[in-house]
Motif scaffolding. Sequence first.
Motif, PDB file in Angstrom:
ATOM      1  N   LEU A 146       0.801  -1.070   0.004  1.00 59.66           N
ATOM      2  CA  LEU A 146       0.275   0.003  -0.010  1.00 59.66           C
ATOM      3  C   LEU A 146       0.904   1.199   0.023  1.00 59.66           C
ATOM      4  N   TYR A 147       1.933   1.099   0.768  1.00 60.82           N
ATOM      5  CA  TYR A 147       2.668   2.612   0.933  1.00 60.82           C
ATOM      6  C   TYR A 147       3.666   2.599  -0.259  1.00 60.82           C
ATOM      7  N   ALA A 148       4.135   1.570  -0.682  1.00 55.28           N
ATOM      8  CA  ALA A 148       4.704   1.638  -1.808  1.00 55.28           C
ATOM      9  C   ALA A 148       4.219   2.368  -3.339  1.00 55.28           C
ATOM     10  N   SER A 149       2.851   1.977  -3.274  1.00 51.30           N
ATOM     11  CA  SER A 149       1.798   2.279  -4.441  1.00 51.30           C
ATOM     12  C   SER A 149       1.541   3.829  -3.934  1.00 51.30           C
ATOM     13  N   LEU A 150       1.719   4.443  -2.899  1.00 47.43           N
ATOM     14  CA  LEU A 150       1.613   5.757  -2.915  1.00 47.43           C
ATOM     15  C   LEU A 150       2.613   6.569  -3.122  1.00 47.43           C
ATOM     16  N   GLY A 151       3.684   6.087  -3.190  1.00 50.35           N
ATOM     17  CA  GLY A 151       5.053   6.693  -3.545  1.00 50.35           C
ATOM     18  C   GLY A 151       5.698   7.280  -2.328  1.00 50.35           C
ATOM     19  N   ILE A 152       5.515   6.571  -1.148  1.00 53.26           N
ATOM     20  CA  ILE A 152       6.281   7.057   0.065  1.00 53.26           C
ATOM     21  C   ILE A 152       7.628   6.578   0.214  1.00 53.26           C
ATOM     22  N   PRO A 153       8.366   7.597   0.283  1.00 52.89           N
ATOM     23  CA  PRO A 153       9.935   7.327  -0.054  1.00 52.89           C
ATOM     24  C   PRO A 153      10.473   6.332   1.036  1.00 52.89           C
ATOM     25  N   GLU A 154      10.064   6.366   2.145  1.00 49.74           N
ATOM     26  CA  GLU A 154      10.547   5.395   3.187  1.00 49.74           C
ATOM     27  C   GLU A 154       9.530   4.837   4.175  1.00 49.74           C
ATOM     28  N   TYR A 155       9.736   3.685   4.643  1.00 49.42           N
ATOM     29  CA  TYR A 155       8.917   2.797   5.218  1.00 49.42           C
ATOM     30  C   TYR A 155       9.617   1.973   6.327  1.00 49.42           C
ATOM     31  N   TRP A 156       9.197   2.260   7.779  1.00 50.35           N
ATOM     32  CA  TRP A 156       9.743   1.255   8.802  1.00 50.35           C
ATOM     33  C   TRP A 156       8.716   0.530   9.239  1.00 50.35           C
ATOM     34  N   VAL A 157       9.154  -0.729   9.673  1.00 53.56           N
ATOM     35  CA  VAL A 157       8.329  -1.615  10.282  1.00 53.56           C
ATOM     36  C   VAL A 157       9.131  -1.904  11.498  1.00 53.56           C
ATOM     37  N   ILE A 158       8.667  -1.531  12.799  1.00 54.49           N
ATOM     38  CA  ILE A 158       9.184  -1.775  14.069  1.00 54.49           C
ATOM     39  C   ILE A 158       8.595  -3.197  14.715  1.00 54.49           C
ATOM     40  N   ASP A 159       9.665  -4.076  14.730  1.00 56.33           N
ATOM     41  CA  ASP A 159       9.059  -5.438  15.329  1.00 56.33           C
ATOM     42  C   ASP A 159       9.232  -5.314  16.811  1.00 56.33           C
ATOM     43  N   VAL A 160       7.943  -4.936  17.743  1.00 59.06           N
ATOM     44  CA  VAL A 160       8.145  -4.898  19.089  1.00 59.06           C
ATOM     45  C   VAL A 160       8.806  -5.904  19.925  1.00 59.06           C
ATOM     46  N   LYS A 161       8.548  -7.100  19.629  1.00 57.06           N
ATOM     47  CA  LYS A 161       8.794  -8.437  20.210  1.00 57.06           C
ATOM     48  C   LYS A 161      10.089  -8.888  19.904  1.00 57.06           C
ATOM     49  N   GLY A 162      10.605  -8.561  18.661  1.00 55.56           N
ATOM     50  CA  GLY A 162      12.070  -9.113  18.197  1.00 55.56           C
ATOM     51  C   GLY A 162      12.821  -7.671  18.611  1.00 55.56           C
ATOM     52  N   ARG A 163      12.565  -6.682  18.720  1.00 54.78           N
ATOM     53  CA  ARG A 163      13.303  -5.325  18.826  1.00 54.78           C
ATOM     54  C   ARG A 163      14.063  -5.137  17.565  1.00 54.78           C
TER      55      ARG A 163
END
Length: 220
Positions: A146-163
Motif C-alpha cells: 500500500l505505502y509503496a503504491s502511494l510513492g512514500i519514499p521511506e517505510y519502517w516496520v518496528i518489530d516490538v517483540k523482536g526489537r
Amino acid sequence: MVLASKPATPSILERHDATWQDYLTICNHPTLDWQKISFYQGWLWVSMGKEGPEHASVSDLMTAIFFAWAFLHPDVPLQSYGRCLIEYPETHACAPDLVLYKGENIPRYQAGEPRRIDLRFQRPPDLVGEIADTTLSLDLDEQKQLYASLGIPEYWVIDVKGRRVFAFALAEDGRYRAIAQSQVLAGLPIALLEQTLERLANETNTAAANWLLQQLQCQA
C-alpha cells in the motif's frame, strides 16, 4: 455491510473484495470504534483492538526519535502526524502509526476541512512506519504494498517483540528495498534504532530516546 472476521482474532476484520463504499461505511460509522484501518485494491483491514502498553511505548519512542533528530537539525522542517487518516479517495486509505513530513509543503489543517490528509490536494509523507506488536506479517506484506503504491519514499516496520527495525526506501521501480541507514533522516543508522529499542527492556522510552540523542550528538 458485514465483514468476515478472522476466527483467532475477532477484533480484526478483513475483506479482499471490498469497495470504497465499504470502507466509508466502516470509517464513518457513528458507533464503530476502530483503531486502525487500511484500504487498497479491494483489501479492507480494520482493527477494533486497543493499543497495548508495549505498542504505545514503542510508538512514542519512535516519535521522540523524530524530535531528537529535529533537535540536531533545527533548519530542517519536520512535522509528525502519527496515526492520522490518509486517503486518496476511491483507491487508498491508511492510518500509519508513524507519519513524518520533511521540508516544504507540509499539510496544514484548515478549519472546516475533513479531519484527514487528502492526497488529491496534499503530497504524500516522506516517511511512514508501523509498530508491529501483533501485525508483523501484515506490515511486511499488504501494508508495505500500500505505502509503496502511494510513492512514500521511506517505510519502517518496528518489530516490538523482536526489537528489530525493518527499514525500506522506494527504488526507481516503485518497490521498497532494505536500507541500513535512513535516507529521510540523514545520519540515522537503522542499527542505532535497534539498539535504542533494546534499551526498553530496562529503561523508560524517554531515557532510551535521550540515549539515542547522545549517540547522534557524538556522531555529529
